[in-house]
Design a protein around this motif. Structure first.
Motif, PDB file in Angstrom:
ATOM      1  N   MET A  55       0.833  -1.206   0.000  1.00  0.00           N
ATOM      2  CA  MET A  55       0.000   0.000   0.000  1.00  0.00           C
ATOM      3  C   MET A  55       0.872   1.261   0.000  1.00  0.00           C
ATOM      4  N   GLN A  56       1.922   1.245   0.850  1.00  0.00           N
ATOM      5  CA  GLN A  56       2.805   2.411   0.919  1.00  0.00           C
ATOM      6  C   GLN A  56       3.486   2.646  -0.433  1.00  0.00           C
ATOM      7  N   ALA A  57       3.911   1.575  -1.068  1.00  0.00           N
ATOM      8  CA  ALA A  57       4.583   1.712  -2.366  1.00  0.00           C
ATOM      9  C   ALA A  57       3.627   2.318  -3.396  1.00  0.00           C
ATOM     10  N   PHE A  58       2.377   1.888  -3.346  1.00  0.00           N
ATOM     11  CA  PHE A  58       1.383   2.456  -4.266  1.00  0.00           C
ATOM     12  C   PHE A  58       1.195   3.952  -4.004  1.00  0.00           C
ATOM     13  N   LEU A  59       1.050   4.317  -2.743  1.00  0.00           N
ATOM     14  CA  LEU A  59       0.866   5.736  -2.393  1.00  0.00           C
ATOM     15  C   LEU A  59       2.056   6.574  -2.851  1.00  0.00           C
ATOM     16  N   ASP A  60       3.261   6.058  -2.592  1.00  0.00           N
ATOM     17  CA  ASP A  60       4.469   6.819  -2.932  1.00  0.00           C
ATOM     18  C   ASP A  60       4.570   7.034  -4.444  1.00  0.00           C
ATOM     19  N   ARG A  61       4.083   6.065  -5.198  1.00  0.00           N
ATOM     20  CA  ARG A  61       4.139   6.165  -6.654  1.00  0.00           C
ATOM     21  C   ARG A  61       3.046   7.110  -7.158  1.00  0.00           C
ATOM     22  N   GLU A  62       1.843   6.983  -6.587  1.00  0.00           N
ATOM     23  CA  GLU A  62       0.709   7.776  -7.069  1.00  0.00           C
ATOM     24  C   GLU A  62       0.749   9.221  -6.568  1.00  0.00           C
ATOM     25  N   PHE A  63       1.217   9.404  -5.337  1.00  0.00           N
ATOM     26  CA  PHE A  63       1.245  10.737  -4.716  1.00  0.00           C
ATOM     27  C   PHE A  63       2.656  11.064  -4.260  1.00  0.00           C
ATOM     28  N   PRO A  64       3.557  11.296  -5.219  1.00  0.00           N
ATOM     29  CA  PRO A  64       4.969  11.503  -4.843  1.00  0.00           C
ATOM     30  C   PRO A  64       5.160  12.708  -3.908  1.00  0.00           C
ATOM     31  N   GLN A  65       4.213  13.657  -3.917  1.00  0.00           N
ATOM     32  CA  GLN A  65       4.359  14.819  -3.031  1.00  0.00           C
ATOM     33  C   GLN A  65       3.931  14.524  -1.600  1.00  0.00           C
ATOM     34  N   SER A  66       3.202  13.413  -1.396  1.00  0.00           N
ATOM     35  CA  SER A  66       2.676  13.107  -0.066  1.00  0.00           C
ATOM     36  C   SER A  66       3.739  12.467   0.809  1.00  0.00           C
ATOM     37  N   THR A  67       3.726  12.800   2.091  1.00  0.00           N
ATOM     38  CA  THR A  67       4.635  12.148   3.046  1.00  0.00           C
ATOM     39  C   THR A  67       3.853  11.391   4.114  1.00  0.00           C
ATOM     40  N   VAL A  68       2.582  11.109   3.832  1.00  0.00           N
ATOM     41  CA  VAL A  68       1.765  10.340   4.775  1.00  0.00           C
ATOM     42  C   VAL A  68       2.214   8.876   4.751  1.00  0.00           C
ATOM     43  N   LYS A  69       2.318   8.299   5.945  1.00  0.00           N
ATOM     44  CA  LYS A  69       2.762   6.905   6.071  1.00  0.00           C
ATOM     45  C   LYS A  69       1.613   6.022   6.537  1.00  0.00           C
ATOM     46  N   VAL A  70       1.500   4.830   5.979  1.00  0.00           N
ATOM     47  CA  VAL A  70       0.505   3.851   6.413  1.00  0.00           C
ATOM     48  C   VAL A  70       1.015   3.167   7.677  1.00  0.00           C
ATOM     49  N   VAL A  71       0.222   3.207   8.741  1.00  0.00           N
ATOM     50  CA  VAL A  71       0.631   2.609  10.014  1.00  0.00           C
ATOM     51  C   VAL A  71       0.020   1.220  10.178  1.00  0.00           C
ATOM     52  N   SER A  72      -1.276   1.108   9.865  1.00  0.00           N
ATOM     53  CA  SER A  72      -1.899  -0.218   9.977  1.00  0.00           C
ATOM     54  C   SER A  72      -3.101  -0.320   9.057  1.00  0.00           C
ATOM     55  N   LEU A  73      -3.393  -1.550   8.661  1.00  0.00           N
ATOM     56  CA  LEU A  73      -4.523  -1.867   7.788  1.00  0.00           C
ATOM     57  C   LEU A  73      -5.375  -2.911   8.496  1.00  0.00           C
ATOM     58  N   GLY A  74      -6.653  -2.592   8.724  1.00  0.00           N
ATOM     59  CA  GLY A  74      -7.511  -3.548   9.410  1.00  0.00           C
ATOM     60  C   GLY A  74      -8.757  -3.835   8.602  1.00  0.00           C
ATOM     61  N   ASP A  75      -9.716  -4.462   9.251  1.00  0.00           N
ATOM     62  CA  ASP A  75     -10.986  -4.775   8.614  1.00  0.00           C
ATOM     63  C   ASP A  75     -11.813  -3.494   8.547  1.00  0.00           C
ATOM     64  N   LYS A  76     -11.912  -2.912   7.360  1.00  0.00           N
ATOM     65  CA  LYS A  76     -12.644  -1.660   7.161  1.00  0.00           C
ATOM     66  C   LYS A  76     -12.092  -0.514   8.000  1.00  0.00           C
ATOM     67  N   SER A  77     -10.806  -0.582   8.320  1.00  0.00           N
ATOM     68  CA  SER A  77     -10.213   0.518   9.069  1.00  0.00           C
ATOM     69  C   SER A  77      -8.732   0.627   8.757  1.00  0.00           C
ATOM     70  N   THR A  78      -8.213   1.840   8.881  1.00  0.00           N
ATOM     71  CA  THR A  78      -6.792   2.066   8.645  1.00  0.00           C
ATOM     72  C   THR A  78      -6.303   3.154   9.591  1.00  0.00           C
ATOM     73  N   THR A  79      -4.992   3.150   9.823  1.00  0.00           N
ATOM     74  CA  THR A  79      -4.362   4.239  10.560  1.00  0.00           C
ATOM     75  C   THR A  79      -3.191   4.752   9.739  1.00  0.00           C
ATOM     76  N   VAL A  80      -3.096   6.080   9.633  1.00  0.00           N
ATOM     77  CA  VAL A  80      -1.978   6.694   8.920  1.00  0.00           C
ATOM     78  C   VAL A  80      -1.332   7.754   9.814  1.00  0.00           C
ATOM     79  N   ARG A  81      -0.170   8.240   9.384  1.00  0.00           N
ATOM     80  CA  ARG A  81       0.629   9.140  10.219  1.00  0.00           C
ATOM     81  C   ARG A  81       1.309  10.177   9.338  1.00  0.00           C
ATOM     82  N   GLN A  82       1.274  11.410   9.751  1.00  0.00           N
ATOM     83  CA  GLN A  82       1.945  12.503   9.040  1.00  0.00           C
ATOM     84  C   GLN A  82       2.880  13.205  10.009  1.00  0.00           C
ATOM     85  N   ASP A  83       4.189  13.121   9.728  1.00  0.00           N
ATOM     86  CA  ASP A  83       5.127  13.914  10.517  1.00  0.00           C
ATOM     87  C   ASP A  83       4.873  15.398  10.262  1.00  0.00           C
ATOM     88  N   ILE A  84       5.028  16.200  11.288  1.00  0.00           N
ATOM     89  CA  ILE A  84       4.754  17.635  11.168  1.00  0.00           C
ATOM     90  C   ILE A  84       6.058  18.428  11.226  1.00  0.00           C
TER      91      ILE A  84
END
Lengths: 136, 136, 136, 136
Positions: free
Chosen positions: A7-36
């Motif tokens: 998933m992270q590789a897909f995001l990095d390829r599709e949104f090269p400007q984004s620095t959001v990181k995938v933290v976890s993938l669950g059943d109909k739920s996800t957690t992401v993280r953005q350094d500030i």
């Protein structure tokens, strides 16, 4: 469900400007993280609204893709954000998405945004994605 | 926190046309229930949107009053509702409210609406109440 | 575009409980009217939120049908309402809808709600309808 | 009402990262403009959602300040955005804000976002600002 790395590789390829990181993938739920960093702040030393919106948007996008598979054409149609508390300028922003519905043409989810280490919601988002029709 | 009976009595006095019942009062959360009869249905045999909105509005009102005490002047300023699934015409509607913030002048909460006995959300609401300034 | 009489007849047949009247049909815009009686009021002598929502929903429904033809299965997927001023208890509510987009699967419109005779918006709605796929 | 130059100077000082320009100030309405460069685009060659949100937010902020005077503490509490059409990657984004209400504690406005030279709305925003209490 997908692997975090894929998933992270897909995001990095599709949104090269984004620095959001995938933290976890669950059943109909996800957690992401953005350094500030300074670039994410607005006057008064708080995280800017568009940064919070971006984190919510990515959290939802990841949650939808995790359900329906990699479909790069899914687009946001509606996003409603309530700004509740001033986020810390010194903590990462954590976005936690729960899907409320994944239909054939629309997916709806909610995202709670937090300053890392705190349980108080700094902003709350409900958003809708349009899912493109399947090609045969 | 208040007693269920006191809250119900207040609702019945303030909103004599409402038939929403208070089911439970918790810490920043409430559950309410609306029996469904023919008057609540729209063509196609589904609960009408305004009925769902009313249940959400009452659930939020009760949650706010449970935090700040009986303040009859609190008013809804914003309500955003996503209709997700067709509610059953034969089941009561259950509204579960969680407060996201109770500030000095605004309270924000989310409400999940369910057909009784099902765990699928039929509609999801995020709403804001304006809290009147305290009188001295 | 349709005739007002034909649209009203359709509404009366589909929504026998509704008393909303079609006032005018224009290019991507409609005006509707709801007479106000005691049944529409809430304590404090103001028009209840669900009544305002209903007027907005009908105004949008009429505007969509006026564009795409009578399709009884169109359904509201999202409705966002801001309550701005206290409506008069003695005036009809006028709803003025402008369509922002009519796509293949979604229509989005905004509705201004007024107490008849006043130019001040009492509530403002943005709402989305899902348009069912065409059958062959 | 303020002069455009004074408003622009305030924005430049308060939001040094922003490149939104004030185009016109009217009675409860404003127009702003954002030049678009590669940094504002997302994959597929379209203007990103957070950029559209930023333009809407600034248009609203300018409209509110134009009514109540320079009050740097006004904050967005709610923003609801509908994405309607794909914006051009080669045109500036124009934001046109109309205030629906300016109360003592809340201001509500709507913003239409356009690709310069087109009359089709690419995104539509309704947003609420909290106005800080007056200091004596």
């Amino acid at each position: 469900m997908m692997q975090i790395e894929a998933m992270q590789a897909f995001l990095d390829r599709e949104f090269p400007q984004s620095t959001v990181k995938v933290v976890s993938l669950g059943d109909k739920s996800t957690t992401v993280r953005q350094d500030i960093s300074d670039a994410h702040l607005r006057p008064g030393g708080t995280v800017s609204g568009p940064v919070l919106m971006t984190v919510a948007d990515v959290a939802m996008y990841v949650a939808v893709l995790n359900e329906i598979g990699i479909v790069p054409l899914a687009v946001t149609t509606n996003l409603n954000i309530n700004f509740l508390r001033k986020p810390s300028a010194e903590c990462a922003i954590i976005g936690v998405c729960h899907l409320l519905k994944v239909g054939k043409s629309l997916a709806v989810g909610e995202v709670g945004l937090y300053s890392e280490g705190s349980e108080d919601v700094v902003a709350h988002v409900v958003t809708t994605y349009a899912i493109p029709p399947k090609r045969d």
